[in-house]
Motif scaffolding. Structure first.
Motif, PDB file in Angstrom:
ATOM      1  N   GLY A 120      -2.680  23.056  53.266  1.00 48.45           N
ATOM      2  CA  GLY A 120      -3.719  23.350  54.241  1.00 48.45           C
ATOM      3  C   GLY A 120      -4.945  22.464  54.088  1.00 48.45           C
ATOM      4  O   GLY A 120      -5.552  22.036  55.081  1.00 48.45           O
ATOM      5  N   ILE A 121      -5.310  22.168  52.851  1.00 54.06           N
ATOM      6  CA  ILE A 121      -6.450  21.270  52.606  1.00 54.06           C
ATOM      7  C   ILE A 121      -6.137  19.870  53.141  1.00 54.06           C
ATOM      8  O   ILE A 121      -6.979  19.235  53.795  1.00 54.06           O
ATOM      9  CB  ILE A 121      -6.783  21.215  51.106  1.00 54.06           C
ATOM     10  N   ALA A 122      -4.933  19.403  52.895  1.00 54.99           N
ATOM     11  CA  ALA A 122      -4.537  18.083  53.412  1.00 54.99           C
ATOM     12  C   ALA A 122      -4.569  18.077  54.936  1.00 54.99           C
ATOM     13  O   ALA A 122      -5.003  17.093  55.556  1.00 54.99           O
ATOM     14  CB  ALA A 122      -3.148  17.717  52.893  1.00 54.99           C
ATOM     15  N   ARG A 123      -4.124  19.162  55.543  1.00 58.13           N
ATOM     16  CA  ARG A 123      -4.124  19.250  57.007  1.00 58.13           C
ATOM     17  C   ARG A 123      -5.548  19.231  57.554  1.00 58.13           C
ATOM     18  O   ARG A 123      -5.840  18.518  58.527  1.00 58.13           O
ATOM     19  CB  ARG A 123      -3.418  20.540  57.443  1.00 58.13           C
ATOM     20  N   LEU A 124      -6.450  19.990  56.921  1.00 57.54           N
ATOM     21  CA  LEU A 124      -7.837  20.021  57.379  1.00 57.54           C
ATOM     22  C   LEU A 124      -8.498  18.646  57.277  1.00 57.54           C
ATOM     23  O   LEU A 124      -9.249  18.237  58.160  1.00 57.54           O
ATOM     24  CB  LEU A 124      -8.640  21.032  56.556  1.00 57.54           C
ATOM     25  N   GLU A 125      -8.216  17.940  56.200  1.00 61.29           N
ATOM     26  CA  GLU A 125      -8.786  16.603  56.057  1.00 61.29           C
ATOM     27  C   GLU A 125      -8.301  15.689  57.175  1.00 61.29           C
ATOM     28  O   GLU A 125      -9.081  14.912  57.743  1.00 61.29           O
ATOM     29  CB  GLU A 125      -8.433  16.011  54.693  1.00 61.29           C
ATOM     30  N   THR A 128      -9.931  16.961  60.628  1.00 64.12           N
ATOM     31  CA  THR A 128     -11.384  16.916  60.787  1.00 64.12           C
ATOM     32  C   THR A 128     -11.999  15.586  60.397  1.00 64.12           C
ATOM     33  O   THR A 128     -13.113  15.263  60.827  1.00 64.12           O
ATOM     34  CB  THR A 128     -12.060  18.019  59.951  1.00 64.12           C
ATOM     35  N   GLY A 129     -11.320  14.819  59.557  1.00 64.95           N
ATOM     36  CA  GLY A 129     -11.897  13.584  59.054  1.00 64.95           C
ATOM     37  C   GLY A 129     -12.947  13.817  57.981  1.00 64.95           C
ATOM     38  O   GLY A 129     -13.644  12.887  57.563  1.00 64.95           O
ATOM     39  N   VAL A 130     -13.072  15.058  57.502  1.00 66.23           N
ATOM     40  CA  VAL A 130     -14.035  15.417  56.460  1.00 66.23           C
ATOM     41  C   VAL A 130     -13.307  15.541  55.129  1.00 66.23           C
ATOM     42  O   VAL A 130     -12.196  16.079  55.067  1.00 66.23           O
ATOM     43  CB  VAL A 130     -14.742  16.745  56.799  1.00 66.23           C
ATOM     44  N   VAL A 131     -13.922  15.050  54.069  1.00 70.92           N
ATOM     45  CA  VAL A 131     -13.352  15.174  52.727  1.00 70.92           C
ATOM     46  C   VAL A 131     -13.523  16.606  52.225  1.00 70.92           C
ATOM     47  O   VAL A 131     -14.631  17.148  52.249  1.00 70.92           O
ATOM     48  CB  VAL A 131     -14.036  14.191  51.756  1.00 70.92           C
ATOM     49  N   PHE A 132     -12.431  17.225  51.771  1.00 73.87           N
ATOM     50  CA  PHE A 132     -12.487  18.525  51.104  1.00 73.87           C
ATOM     51  C   PHE A 132     -12.201  18.288  49.624  1.00 73.87           C
ATOM     52  O   PHE A 132     -11.063  17.989  49.245  1.00 73.87           O
ATOM     53  CB  PHE A 132     -11.456  19.491  51.696  1.00 73.87           C
ATOM     54  N   ALA A 133     -13.248  18.368  48.808  1.00 70.41           N
ATOM     55  CA  ALA A 133     -13.130  18.083  47.380  1.00 70.41           C
ATOM     56  C   ALA A 133     -12.960  19.391  46.614  1.00 70.41           C
ATOM     57  O   ALA A 133     -13.903  20.181  46.502  1.00 70.41           O
ATOM     58  CB  ALA A 133     -14.352  17.323  46.893  1.00 70.41           C
ATOM     59  N   VAL A 134     -11.759  19.627  46.105  1.00 74.82           N
ATOM     60  CA  VAL A 134     -11.430  20.886  45.434  1.00 74.82           C
ATOM     61  C   VAL A 134     -12.014  20.873  44.018  1.00 74.82           C
ATOM     62  O   VAL A 134     -11.786  19.954  43.245  1.00 74.82           O
ATOM     63  CB  VAL A 134      -9.913  21.107  45.390  1.00 74.82           C
ATOM     64  N   TYR A 161      -4.109  17.040  45.114  1.00 75.54           N
ATOM     65  CA  TYR A 161      -5.238  16.976  46.032  1.00 75.54           C
ATOM     66  C   TYR A 161      -5.709  15.525  46.167  1.00 75.54           C
ATOM     67  O   TYR A 161      -5.791  14.799  45.169  1.00 75.54           O
ATOM     68  CB  TYR A 161      -6.412  17.816  45.530  1.00 75.54           C
ATOM     69  N   ALA A 162      -6.062  15.144  47.372  1.00 75.05           N
ATOM     70  CA  ALA A 162      -6.570  13.782  47.575  1.00 75.05           C
ATOM     71  C   ALA A 162      -7.971  13.623  47.012  1.00 75.05           C
ATOM     72  O   ALA A 162      -8.361  12.528  46.590  1.00 75.05           O
ATOM     73  CB  ALA A 162      -6.560  13.444  49.066  1.00 75.05           C
ATOM     74  N   HIS A 163      -8.754  14.737  46.998  1.00 76.05           N
ATOM     75  CA  HIS A 163     -10.146  14.653  46.556  1.00 76.05           C
ATOM     76  C   HIS A 163     -10.489  15.862  45.689  1.00 76.05           C
ATOM     77  O   HIS A 163     -10.092  16.985  46.000  1.00 76.05           O
ATOM     78  CB  HIS A 163     -11.091  14.592  47.756  1.00 76.05           C
ATOM     79  N   THR A 164     -11.245  15.608  44.623  1.00 76.48           N
ATOM     80  CA  THR A 164     -11.610  16.677  43.698  1.00 76.48           C
ATOM     81  C   THR A 164     -13.095  16.589  43.342  1.00 76.48           C
ATOM     82  O   THR A 164     -13.728  15.542  43.445  1.00 76.48           O
ATOM     83  CB  THR A 164     -10.794  16.612  42.391  1.00 76.48           C
ATOM     84  N   THR A 165     -13.625  17.751  42.914  1.00 77.21           N
ATOM     85  CA  THR A 165     -14.993  17.872  42.405  1.00 77.21           C
ATOM     86  C   THR A 165     -14.924  18.237  40.931  1.00 77.21           C
ATOM     87  O   THR A 165     -14.153  19.117  40.542  1.00 77.21           O
ATOM     88  CB  THR A 165     -15.773  18.967  43.158  1.00 77.21           C
ATOM     89  N   LEU A 166     -15.738  17.573  40.115  1.00 73.66           N
ATOM     90  CA  LEU A 166     -15.819  17.889  38.689  1.00 73.66           C
ATOM     91  C   LEU A 166     -17.142  18.584  38.400  1.00 73.66           C
ATOM     92  O   LEU A 166     -18.211  18.017  38.599  1.00 73.66           O
ATOM     93  CB  LEU A 166     -15.709  16.604  37.851  1.00 73.66           C
ATOM     94  N   ASP A 167     -17.066  19.832  37.935  1.00 75.50           N
ATOM     95  CA  ASP A 167     -18.226  20.628  37.564  1.00 75.50           C
ATOM     96  C   ASP A 167     -18.232  20.771  36.045  1.00 75.50           C
ATOM     97  O   ASP A 167     -17.290  21.297  35.461  1.00 75.50           O
ATOM     98  CB  ASP A 167     -18.149  22.011  38.236  1.00 75.50           C
TER      99      ASP A 167
END
Length: 288
Positions: A120-125, A128-134, A161-167
């Protein structure tokens, strides 16, 4: 990596809580941040995109990212359908000129959402053309065991995931090394929540440098690898007893980031002269 020309250092509006989203913009602007990450749902104003546009215009400060309302305390913000929340987050990002939506993995009890989350995240990206960083999360600790609160996993490196966030506070709570985690994330690493922790079971969100995560090493490594995503200060200032005390933490966080997000200078190669001069002024040619 993000396609931004240069990495920007932003302030999460969560960093000024219990002050408002408007205070987040005011502080970010006055203290010299490059932009803002808006945490949707942290206060009612954060859900009003037209109001945020006015803040952007007034402070001349861009919104770099939107944090989707996926916390426990924001479960009813923008409805209860998790996919609907992400769609609205993408719309908000487009309206505000942000290029990243930060999203947490689903909770385990959100079974249908979790089952199709990666696809679903890949589909949304794509749509929408927006990056979803998990974002990386952590197991909830209980005496003698860890509770797996997230699905398909709290660790985004276990999924494609194509894009990730590091916290860094989350990596601390998960007892991970942020530098090693960044290396594992590799090219998917798009977004940083810069903070710190001491390895506590609590999600501490300390000022970077006050914990045990290798925040300075991470920043220098990102600079050396030409990281072009966003570095967002996301710290907990709820215990600040005054506005000035909160500002001190925000200033220290920004200065720490600027100090360490610097490319290591390339070593200057040693050069051998083609001749030597004696103390008497005699010149002699050196042989190779």
């Amino acid at each position: 990596m993000s396609t931004n020309k240069t990495a920007k250092i932003g302030l999460s509006t969560a960093s000024v809580y219990p002050e408002s989203t408007a205070s987040g913009f005011e502080l970010a602007s006055r203290l010299g941040y490059d932009g803002v990450e808006v945490m949707i749902g942290i206060d009612p104003l954060s859900t009003q995109i037209d109001a945020i546009k006015r803040l952007v215009e007034y402070h001349q400060l861009p919104v770099l990212a939107i944090h989707a309302p996926c916390l426990l305390i924001t479960q009813r913000v923008w409805g209860t359908d998790p996919w609907g929340k992400l769609e609205r987050s993408a719309e908000a990002a487009k309206d505000l000129g942000a290029d990243v939506v930060v999203v947490h993995p689903p909770f385990r009890w959100q079974r249908d959402y979790a089952r199709g989350f990666v696809e679903g995240i890949a589909r949304l990206e794509a749509e929408t053309g927006v990056v979803f960083a998990v974002e990386n999360m952590y197991p909830w600790r209980a005496p003698g065991r860890g509770l797996q609160a997230y699905a398909p996993s709290w660790d985004p490196t276990e999924q494609d995931y194509a894009h990730t966030t590091l916290d860094l506070s989350h990596s601390s709570t998960a007892e991970q090394d942020c530098v090693e985690l960044a290396a594992t994330m590799g090219a998917s690493l798009t977004h940083i929540h810069l903070t710190d922790g001491t390895g506590s079971a609590k999600d501490e969100h300390l000022v970077p440098g006050r914990g045990t995560q290798r925040a300075a090493d991470l920043l220098q490594g990102l600079a050396n690898s030409d990281f072009r995503g966003h570095i967002i200060i996301e710290i907990n200032t709820r215990r600040a007893t005054s506005r000035s005390e909160r500002e001190v933490d925000l200033i220290e966080s920004l200065e720490f980031t600027r100090k360490h997000f610097v490319r290591t200078a390339d070593p200057v190669p040693s050069r051998r002269t083609a001749f030597a001069v004696t103390s008497d002024g005699e010149v002699s040619e050196l042989t190779p």
